[in-house]
Structures are given as structure tokens and as C-alpha cells.
Write an enzyme that holds these catalytic residues in place. Structure first.
Site, PDB file in Angstrom:
ATOM      1  N   ILE A 156       0.911  -1.455  -0.093  1.00 46.56           N
ATOM      2  CA  ILE A 156       0.147   0.048   0.115  1.00 46.56           C
ATOM      3  C   ILE A 156       0.796   1.173  -0.130  1.00 46.56           C
ATOM      4  O   ILE A 156       0.275   2.212   0.020  1.00 46.56           O
ATOM      5  CB  ILE A 156      -0.947   0.266   1.254  1.00 46.56           C
ATOM      6  N   ASN A 164      14.561  -7.058   2.694  1.00 53.16           N
ATOM      7  CA  ASN A 164      15.276  -6.113   3.589  1.00 53.16           C
ATOM      8  C   ASN A 164      15.359  -6.731   5.143  1.00 53.16           C
ATOM      9  O   ASN A 164      14.350  -7.247   5.698  1.00 53.16           O
ATOM     10  CB  ASN A 164      14.952  -4.914   3.535  1.00 53.16           C
ATOM     11  N   GLN A 188      14.611  -2.273   6.495  1.00 57.49           N
ATOM     12  CA  GLN A 188      13.603  -2.957   6.810  1.00 57.49           C
ATOM     13  C   GLN A 188      12.685  -2.031   7.872  1.00 57.49           C
ATOM     14  O   GLN A 188      13.262  -1.697   9.114  1.00 57.49           O
ATOM     15  CB  GLN A 188      13.829  -4.283   7.705  1.00 57.49           C
ATOM     16  N   HIS A 194       9.364 -10.327   4.729  1.00 55.43           N
ATOM     17  CA  HIS A 194       8.638 -10.063   3.366  1.00 55.43           C
ATOM     18  C   HIS A 194       9.524  -9.715   2.295  1.00 55.43           C
ATOM     19  O   HIS A 194      10.704  -9.489   2.377  1.00 55.43           O
ATOM     20  CB  HIS A 194       7.647  -8.860   3.501  1.00 55.43           C
ATOM     21  N   PHE A 195       9.166 -10.384   1.105  1.00 52.90           N
ATOM     22  CA  PHE A 195       9.905 -10.441  -0.223  1.00 52.90           C
ATOM     23  C   PHE A 195       9.001  -9.351  -1.112  1.00 52.90           C
ATOM     24  O   PHE A 195       7.924  -9.573  -1.434  1.00 52.90           O
ATOM     25  CB  PHE A 195       9.778 -11.640  -1.104  1.00 52.90           C
ATOM     26  N   HIS A 196       9.733  -8.250  -1.517  1.00 53.95           N
ATOM     27  CA  HIS A 196       9.296  -7.162  -2.503  1.00 53.95           C
ATOM     28  C   HIS A 196       9.158  -7.548  -4.001  1.00 53.95           C
ATOM     29  O   HIS A 196      10.204  -8.167  -4.234  1.00 53.95           O
ATOM     30  CB  HIS A 196       9.720  -6.057  -2.402  1.00 53.95           C
TER      31      HIS A 196
HETATM   32  P1  AMP Z   1      10.417  -2.635   4.112  1.00 57.37           P
HETATM   33  O1  AMP Z   1      11.035  -1.180   4.104  1.00 57.37           O
HETATM   34  O2  AMP Z   1      11.152  -3.797   3.270  1.00 57.37           O
HETATM   35  O3  AMP Z   1      10.170  -3.188   5.791  1.00 57.37           O
HETATM   36  O4  AMP Z   1       8.952  -2.689   3.767  1.00 57.37           O
HETATM   37  C1  AMP Z   1       7.980  -2.581   4.158  1.00 57.37           C
HETATM   38  C2  AMP Z   1       6.584  -2.522   3.216  1.00 57.37           C
HETATM   39  O5  AMP Z   1       5.320  -2.868   3.576  1.00 57.37           O
HETATM   40  C3  AMP Z   1       6.607  -1.124   2.559  1.00 57.37           C
HETATM   41  O6  AMP Z   1       6.864  -1.143   1.413  1.00 57.37           O
HETATM   42  C4  AMP Z   1       5.206  -0.727   2.995  1.00 57.37           C
HETATM   43  O7  AMP Z   1       4.470   0.112   2.083  1.00 57.37           O
HETATM   44  C5  AMP Z   1       4.624  -1.952   3.212  1.00 57.37           C
HETATM   45  N1  AMP Z   1       3.265  -2.030   4.065  1.00 57.37           N
HETATM   46  C6  AMP Z   1       3.209  -1.695   5.159  1.00 57.37           C
HETATM   47  N2  AMP Z   1       2.059  -1.866   5.884  1.00 57.37           N
HETATM   48  C7  AMP Z   1       1.354  -2.539   4.951  1.00 57.37           C
HETATM   49  C8  AMP Z   1       0.167  -2.914   4.759  1.00 57.37           C
HETATM   50  N3  AMP Z   1      -0.794  -2.610   5.929  1.00 57.37           N
HETATM   51  N4  AMP Z   1      -0.499  -3.461   3.754  1.00 57.37           N
HETATM   52  C9  AMP Z   1       0.547  -3.705   2.536  1.00 57.37           C
HETATM   53  N5  AMP Z   1       1.793  -3.066   2.467  1.00 57.37           N
HETATM   54  C10 AMP Z   1       2.085  -2.447   3.717  1.00 57.37           C
END
Ligand code: AMP
Ligand code: ZN
Length: 142
Positions: free
Chosen positions: A37, A88, A95, A101-103
């Protein structure tokens, strides 16, 4: 969800449990895929293990099997020619959510307007330095 550890305060565990909504793309017994999101590209989504683990090394091996196939399936279905898979671990490594999580991040063009921008600070190490580090790492793996 047998064998799945969750953490009540974790936002991604809440998504796994259906306590907060998500744009769900895929689900197996052990993973969930949903839209990010806060996307940095159109089509940016996440694949997570349902099991709560903070960093990759905390995730039990038996919870890993579906992750890469899910990412490959998304990549094939989305059809983006160019994309990054990003994972990350830790604040200095970007992170923000402490649940593995995997992007999946499409890279529609080479500029920095959309998708992942990557700094690549090559360290110019000598072969001797690389060999020394190699021996340290290899020793720890044995
Ligand atoms: P990271 O920086 O690798 O921890 O990425 C976390 C990711 O989670 C970011 O790209 C956020 O936009 C995403 N994120 C956080 N909360 C939500 C949510 N409720 N639903 C979907 N994505 C989320
Ligand atoms: Zn969690």
C-alpha cells in the site's frame, strides 16, 4: 494454519489473520501475497511467510518452500520485463516491518521515477582480502 507462529502486535500477522484488510493476490498454507500500500512502482506487491519471523535467518526452513515459487508466479503473471525482488533485514538495511517479506517491484524504465533505485558501493577489495573473508565465511558454514 497449523504450526504458524503469529505476533499479536505485528501488522503483517494481522493481515495473515484477516484482522486488517489487504488486496490479497495469492495464498498457500504457508505464504500470503498482497499489494504493497506504499508502492514504489505500479504492481509493487509483497510475498510473506504466514509464520512470524523478524528476519530471514529467523524463519524455519519448512516455512520457506512456497516463497520463491510465489514470486516467480507473480512475475510471470504480471508480465513485467524488468523487475527486482528485494528482501530487507534490519533498520540500516531499510526494513520497516519486522515480519519477513519479499518485495516484487516492477522496473518499467531505467530512470529513478518508478521502481527500485539501487546504490552499489563497490568496495574495491583485493583478491587477498576477498580470500580472507571467503575463508572466514566458509569456516562458519562448515
Ligand atoms: P520494508 O521497508 O522492506 O520493511 O517494507 C515494508 C513495506 O510494507 C513497505 O513497502 C510498505 O509500504 C508496506 N506496508 C506496510 N504496511 C502495509 C499494509 N498494511 N499493507 C500492505 N503493505 C504495507
Ligand atoms: Zn508478524
Amino acid at each position: 494454519m497449523s504450526n504458524i507462529k503469529t505476533l499479536a502486535s505485528c501488522i503483517f500477522c494481522k493481515i495473515v489473520k484477516g484482522e486488517i484488510p489487504s488486496f490479497k493476490l495469492m495464498e498457500t498454507d504457508s505464504i500470503l501475497a498482497f499489494m504493497d500500500i506504499g508502492p514504489i512502482a505500479r504492481g509493487h506487491c509483497l510475498v510473506i511467510p504466514k509464520y512470524h519471523a523478524e528476519k530471514l535467518a529467523d524463519l524455519p526452513e519448512d516455512q520457506m518452500a512456497d516463497i520463491l515459487p510465489a514470486l516467480a508466479k507473480i512475475a510471470k503473471a504480471a508480465g513485467n520485463e524488468d523487475y527486482n525482488i528485494l528482501q530487507n533485514n534490519g533498520r540500516p538495511a531499510h526494513q520497516q516491518v519486522d515480519h519477513v517479506h519479499f518485495h516484487y517491484i516492477p522496473k518499467p524504465s531505467a530512470d529513478d521515477k518508478e521502481g527500485l533505485g539501487v546504490g552499489w558501493p563497490a568496495q574495491n577489495l583485493s583478491m587477498d582480502e576477498i580470500k580472507k573473508i571467503y575463508e572466514e565465511v566458509k569456516g562458519k558454514l562448515e
